[in-house]
Design an enzyme around this catalytic site. Structure first.
Site, PDB file in Angstrom:
ATOM      1  N   CYS A   1     -21.964  26.181  30.502  1.00  0.00           N
ATOM      2  CA  CYS A   1     -20.428  26.625  30.086  1.00  0.00           C
ATOM      3  C   CYS A   1     -20.322  26.189  28.533  1.00  0.00           C
ATOM      4  CB  CYS A   1     -19.233  25.985  30.987  1.00  0.00           C
ATOM      5  SG  CYS A   1     -19.253  24.160  30.748  1.00  0.00           S
TER       6      CYS A   1
ATOM      7  N   HIS B   1     -20.192   3.899  41.171  1.00  0.00           N
ATOM      8  CA  HIS B   1     -19.759   3.931  39.710  1.00  0.00           C
ATOM      9  C   HIS B   1     -20.802   5.125  38.957  1.00  0.00           C
ATOM     10  CE1 HIS B   1     -17.654  -0.254  39.811  1.00  0.00           C
ATOM     11  NE2 HIS B   1     -17.287   0.692  40.523  1.00  0.00           N
TER      12      HIS B   1
END
Length: 261
Positions: free
Chosen positions: A154, A115
Site C-alpha cells: 500500500c 507486546h
C-alpha cells in the site's frame, strides 16, 4: 530458599497444566536488559522512552528501528538462555511480555506475545495486513534491517511489530493469554511481577480458577500486595531454578552442557 526462608517450591506430578508468564528479567542475561527501574532502558535512555509513544509516529520511526533492531540483533546473536530452554523442555505454554523471540528459538510451541515481536515488521497503515520477518542490522532505517521503508502492498511506512505506549495489545495474543491463565493449575511469573495491566490480570485470573501461583525473580518487588497474588515467591536466579524444575519433572540428570550461557 523462597523469600520467606522456607524450602523452595517445586512443581509436582499434580501440576499437569503449567503456564509461564515471562518478562524482561528472563532475557536480561542476553544483554537486552530490563526497561523499568533506575537501571532500565527508559531511565538510561529517556529519548528512547519518548519514541515509544504511538502519537509520535511516523516521526519516531528512525528511533524505533534503531532500538528494536538492536534488540532483535542481540537476541539472535546470543540465543535462548537456560531459563528459556528449561521452559521449552517442560513443554509448557508461554505468555510473554518480551519481544525477542527467544521462547520460539528455544523450542516453545505455544507463545502468546503480548507486546508483539521485534523480529517482525508490519505496515503502518491501519487496514493493511502486510508483514515480513526482520533481518536485524544496525541503523535507523527500515532497509538496515532487511525491510522496505514503504509497504510493498500500500505504500505506507513500515515499522517494527512492537506494541507502543497508547496502543492496544494484540487481541489474539491477549485472548490466548487469558484462556491459558484460566486453565492453568500452576501459573508461574518469571522476571516480571506482572503488575502492569493488562498482564496484571493474569496471575489473579489463574488463582481465581484454582491455580497455584509462583513468582520467580532474583530481586522481587517489595510491594506487599504481591503476597496476595502469589502463593510462592522465589527470590533466586530463574536460570538456576527453572533447569532444576525441569530436571526434577522430567527425571533427567543434572548435566547442564546444553545451557552454555
Amino acid at each position: 530458599m523462597t523469600a520467606g526462608g522456607h524450602a523452595r517450591f517445586c512443581p509436582g506430578e499434580e501440576h499437569g497444566k503449567i503456564v509461564f508468564l515471562t518478562g524482561s528479567g528472563l532475557s536480561a542475561r542476553t544483554g537486552l536488559g530490563t526497561f523499568r527501574g533506575p537501571d532500565g532502558l527508559w531511565a538510561m535512555e529517556p529519548e528512547t522512552e519518548q519514541a515509544m509513544h504511538a502519537e509520535l509516529l511516523p516521526g519516531s520511526l528512525p528511533m524505533l528501528w534503531s532500538v528494536w533492531g538492536r534488540m532483535a540483533r542481540i537476541a539472535l546473536e546470543h540465543g535462548p538462555t537456560p531459563g528459556h530452554r528449561a521452559i521449552a523442555r517442560l513443554g509448557a505454554p508461554v505468555i510473554t511480555q518480551n519481544i525477542d523471540g527467544l521462547h520460539q528459538a528455544a523450542g516453545s510451541e505455544i507463545v502468546a506475545e503480548l507486546h508483539g515481536s521485534a523480529l517482525q515488521a508490519v505496515c503502518l497503515g491501519p487496514e493493511c495486513r502486510w508483514r515480513a520477518p526482520v533481518e536485524p542490522g544496525a541503523g535507523s532505517r527500515a532497509e538496515d534491517h532487511g525491510i522496505p521503508a514503504a509497504c510493498p502492498d500500500c505504500g505506507e511506512p513500515t515499522r517494527p511489530d512492537v506494541v507502543l505506549f497508547d496502543e492496544n495489545l494484540p487481541a489474539d495474543a491477549l485472548e490466548l493469554a487469558v484462556r491459558l491463565a484460566r486453565r492453568a493449575d500452576l501459573f508461574v511469573a518469571v522476571g516480571t511481577s506482572g503488575v502492569v495491566f493488562p498482564a496484571a490480570q493474569l496471575a489473579p485470573t489463574a488463582k481465581a480458577h484454582g491455580a497455584t501461583t509462583v513468582l520467580i525473580d532474583i530481586d522481587p518487588p517489595p510491594d506487599p500486595s504481591l503476597r496476595a497474588i502469589f502463593d510462592h515467591i522465589i527470590a533466586e536466579d530463574a536460570h538456576e531454578v527453572l533447569p532444576d524444575w525441569e530436571r526434577t519433572l522430567n527425571q533427567v540428570g543434572r548435566s547442564s552442557f546444553l545451557d552454555p550461557f
